[in-house]
Scaffold this motif. Structure first.
Motif, mmCIF file in Angstrom:
data_model
loop_
_atom_site.group_PDB
_atom_site.id
_atom_site.type_symbol
_atom_site.label_atom_id
_atom_site.label_comp_id
_atom_site.label_asym_id
_atom_site.label_seq_id
_atom_site.Cartn_x
_atom_site.Cartn_y
_atom_site.Cartn_z
ATOM 1 N N ALA A 74 0.825 -1.214 0.000
ATOM 2 C CA ALA A 74 0.000 0.000 0.000
ATOM 3 C C ALA A 74 0.852 1.254 0.000
ATOM 4 O O ALA A 74 0.335 2.361 -0.136
ATOM 5 N N SER A 75 2.161 1.106 0.160
ATOM 6 C CA SER A 75 3.077 2.248 0.157
ATOM 7 C C SER A 75 4.367 1.849 -0.551
ATOM 8 O O SER A 75 4.747 0.673 -0.555
ATOM 9 N N LYS A 76 5.034 2.807 -1.131
ATOM 10 C CA LYS A 76 6.280 2.562 -1.844
ATOM 11 C C LYS A 76 7.429 3.048 -0.983
ATOM 12 O O LYS A 76 7.596 4.252 -0.754
ATOM 13 N N ILE A 77 8.228 2.124 -0.460
ATOM 14 C CA ILE A 77 9.314 2.484 0.446
ATOM 15 C C ILE A 77 10.595 1.772 0.033
ATOM 16 O O ILE A 77 10.569 0.779 -0.702
ATOM 17 N N LEU A 78 11.711 2.274 0.535
ATOM 18 C CA LEU A 78 13.029 1.739 0.208
ATOM 19 C C LEU A 78 13.685 1.184 1.471
ATOM 20 O O LEU A 78 13.691 1.835 2.519
ATOM 21 N N VAL A 79 14.238 -0.021 1.353
ATOM 22 C CA VAL A 79 15.010 -0.641 2.431
ATOM 23 C C VAL A 79 16.463 -0.675 1.968
ATOM 24 O O VAL A 79 16.769 -1.297 0.942
ATOM 25 N N SER A 80 17.378 -0.017 2.699
ATOM 26 C CA SER A 80 18.739 0.133 2.171
ATOM 27 C C SER A 80 19.776 0.269 3.279
ATOM 28 O O SER A 80 19.463 0.532 4.434
ATOM 29 N N ASN A 81 21.043 0.091 2.861
ATOM 30 C CA ASN A 81 22.209 0.305 3.724
ATOM 31 C C ASN A 81 22.169 -0.606 4.950
ATOM 32 O O ASN A 81 22.239 -0.157 6.092
ATOM 33 N N PHE A 82 22.083 -1.920 4.691
ATOM 34 C CA PHE A 82 22.084 -2.922 5.752
ATOM 35 C C PHE A 82 23.426 -3.649 5.765
ATOM 36 O O PHE A 82 23.960 -4.002 4.708
ATOM 37 N N VAL A 83 23.957 -3.904 6.968
ATOM 38 C CA VAL A 83 25.199 -4.663 7.125
ATOM 39 C C VAL A 83 24.966 -5.746 8.168
ATOM 40 O O VAL A 83 24.522 -5.460 9.284
ATOM 41 N N TYR A 84 25.259 -6.999 7.785
ATOM 42 C CA TYR A 84 25.195 -8.126 8.712
ATOM 43 C C TYR A 84 26.580 -8.772 8.750
ATOM 44 O O TYR A 84 27.142 -9.119 7.710
ATOM 45 N N GLU A 85 27.135 -8.968 9.950
ATOM 46 C CA GLU A 85 28.457 -9.586 10.019
ATOM 47 C C GLU A 85 28.641 -10.362 11.327
ATOM 48 O O GLU A 85 28.062 -10.019 12.363
ATOM 49 N N ASN A 86 29.436 -11.426 11.222
ATOM 50 C CA ASN A 86 29.744 -12.305 12.351
ATOM 51 C C ASN A 86 28.468 -12.812 13.015
ATOM 52 O O ASN A 86 28.219 -12.596 14.207
ATOM 53 N N ILE A 87 27.660 -13.522 12.224
ATOM 54 C CA ILE A 87 26.387 -14.066 12.693
ATOM 55 C C ILE A 87 26.529 -15.568 12.883
ATOM 56 O O ILE A 87 26.977 -16.281 11.984
ATOM 57 N N GLN A 88 26.149 -16.075 14.059
ATOM 58 C CA GLN A 88 26.206 -17.507 14.341
ATOM 59 C C GLN A 88 24.799 -18.077 14.413
ATOM 60 O O GLN A 88 23.949 -17.557 15.140
ATOM 61 N N MET A 89 24.561 -19.168 13.663
ATOM 62 C CA MET A 89 23.244 -19.805 13.630
ATOM 63 C C MET A 89 23.347 -21.212 14.224
ATOM 64 O O MET A 89 24.179 -22.014 13.786
ATOM 65 N N ILE A 90 22.500 -21.503 15.212
ATOM 66 C CA ILE A 90 22.462 -22.833 15.830
ATOM 67 C C ILE A 90 21.014 -23.325 15.790
ATOM 68 O O ILE A 90 20.125 -22.726 16.402
ATOM 69 N N ASN A 91 20.766 -24.412 15.056
ATOM 70 C CA ASN A 91 19.410 -24.983 14.955
ATOM 71 C C ASN A 91 18.373 -23.936 14.544
ATOM 72 O O ASN A 91 17.325 -23.764 15.185
ATOM 73 N N VAL A 92 18.673 -23.223 13.468
ATOM 74 C CA VAL A 92 17.787 -22.174 12.956
ATOM 75 C C VAL A 92 17.060 -22.695 11.726
ATOM 76 O O VAL A 92 17.686 -23.240 10.808
ATOM 77 N N GLY A 93 15.740 -22.527 11.687
ATOM 78 C CA GLY A 93 14.948 -23.050 10.580
ATOM 79 C C GLY A 93 15.286 -22.405 9.251
ATOM 80 O O GLY A 93 15.588 -23.094 8.263
ATOM 81 N N ASN A 94 15.255 -21.082 9.191
ATOM 82 C CA ASN A 94 15.569 -20.324 7.978
ATOM 83 C C ASN A 94 16.611 -19.271 8.325
ATOM 84 O O ASN A 94 16.255 -18.175 8.761
ATOM 85 N N PRO A 95 17.895 -19.574 8.147
ATOM 86 C CA PRO A 95 18.933 -18.626 8.555
ATOM 87 C C PRO A 95 18.790 -17.257 7.910
ATOM 88 O O PRO A 95 18.969 -16.238 8.564
ATOM 89 N N ILE A 96 18.478 -17.229 6.596
ATOM 90 C CA ILE A 96 18.231 -15.965 5.901
ATOM 91 C C ILE A 96 16.878 -16.080 5.214
ATOM 92 O O ILE A 96 16.664 -16.957 4.378
ATOM 93 N N ASN A 97 15.964 -15.195 5.554
ATOM 94 C CA ASN A 97 14.600 -15.284 5.038
ATOM 95 C C ASN A 97 14.167 -13.913 4.526
ATOM 96 O O ASN A 97 13.912 -13.000 5.305
ATOM 97 N N ILE A 98 14.101 -13.786 3.193
ATOM 98 C CA ILE A 98 13.571 -12.569 2.578
ATOM 99 C C ILE A 98 12.235 -12.942 1.964
ATOM 100 O O ILE A 98 12.163 -13.604 0.932
#
Length: 328
Positions: free
Chosen positions: A289-313
């Motif tokens: 319903a609205s036009k928006i921008l998602v930007s300038n994201f930084v992800y680093e040193n991420i630890q996943m233990i028993n995670v269903g969807n580690p990266i979910n877009i």
């Protein structure tokens, strides 16, 4: 005589120095111990009126800062609002337990403890906010029941700036634990947030239209998003956070409503996800319903233990199918 005169001169200078130091203002805040102002730590007496009166005195005090102190003990508290602006800095130290009503209908507002229009607020201590959410969770069925009761979030901040939370625990919220709206320059450190993994909509930290937020050294285990980042939030730094159980660190959902704003400038680093359904998550509605921008994201040193969807877009977010596609 010269020796005596020198000793006398030195003694006079010392006395003058002591007098000067003693005359300086100490800048110590006035302490408002809630028990000394009528609050009862028996877990039964409703202390809403006492806390409201204490806040008014602390907020309007002139000539120095104020400290509201909640000592050890259990203080039952109905729905309450702490409203500014205040004439000084307020420190709210919670070493005891603030206990919410178990019946969700006993809280008339959408937030149990709400802070509004305040600058330079400090919330600290080793105490607990007990939302007593167990009785409320089975009632969280608004997606199918239009007559569902309104469930309160534990603590909210609206139009609060240059402030921080340190050290407290939020336990078993009825809905979300902490909600932030139009909050700027806010630090969250050493906070513990806990609710069962199957408790519905118990988001840990939720932000909308906020900026310059720092979250660190915090543990969040709950039944929904550990951290939810919504419309209009910019310049957020999240570090050294343990998330689990829960639904991860989520941006969105976005695009459901008109007038939503861009989300920009997110850093997520040194994070452990353990037993979560998702890790890094971005969710948007299919027909925005609205036009928006998602930007300038930084992800680093991420630890996943028993995670269903580690990266979910998820660009077709639909929490309760079927979701009808909106006509353009």
């Amino acid at each position: 005589m010269t020796c005596i005169a020198s000793v006398f001169k030195a003694l006079c200078l010392s006395l003058l120095f002591i007098a000067a130091v003693a005359s300086r203002p100490t800048n110590r805040p006035k302490v408002f111990n809630v028990q000394r102002y009528g609050a009862k730590a028996n877990g039964k007496t409703d202390n809403t009126k006492a806390f409201t009166n204490i806040w008014k005195s602390a907020c309007t005090r002139k000539g120095g800062n104020s400290k509201i102190y909640v000592p050890k003990g259990t203080f039952y508290l109905g729905g309450i609002e702490f409203v500014g602006p205040c004439t000084n800095q307020i420190e709210f130290v919670i070493d005891g337990t603030l206990l919410a009503p178990s019946n969700p209908r006993d809280i008339k507002n959408d937030t149990w403890i709400q802070f509004r229009y305040i600058n330079n607020l400090i919330i600290s201590g080793a105490g607990t906010l007990d939302g007593q959410g167990k009785e409320s969770w089975p009632l969280n069925d608004c997606h199918k029941n239009p007559n569902c009761p309104k469930l309160a979030m534990t603590m909210g901040f609206a139009f609060v700036n240059n402030s921080r939370i340190n050290g407290i625990t939020s336990l078993n919220s009825k809905m979300g634990h902490f909600n932030f709206f139009s909050v700027h320059h806010f630090n969250i450190t050493d906070v513990t947030i806990t609710a069962p993994g199957d408790s519905p909509n118990t988001d840990g930290l939720k932000f909308g239209f906020c900026s310059n937020i720092n979250i660190s050294k915090t543990h969040i285990g709950t039944g929904d998003d550990c951290i939810a980042i919504l419309s209009g939030t910019t310049n957020m730094d999240i570090s050294n956070v343990n998330c689990g159980p829960g639904h991860g660190i989520s941006v969105g959902s976005l695009g459901k409503n008109k007038e939503e704003k861009d989300v920009n400038g997110l850093t997520v680093r040194d994070i452990v996800f353990n037993g979560t359904s998702d890790g890094i998550r971005i969710k948007t509605w299919e027909s925005s319903a609205s036009k928006i921008l998602v930007s300038n994201f930084v992800y680093e040193n991420i630890q996943m233990i028993n995670v269903g969807n580690p990266i979910n877009i998820d660009q077709k977010y639909c929490p309760h199918p079927p979701c009808e596609k909106k006509s353009k």
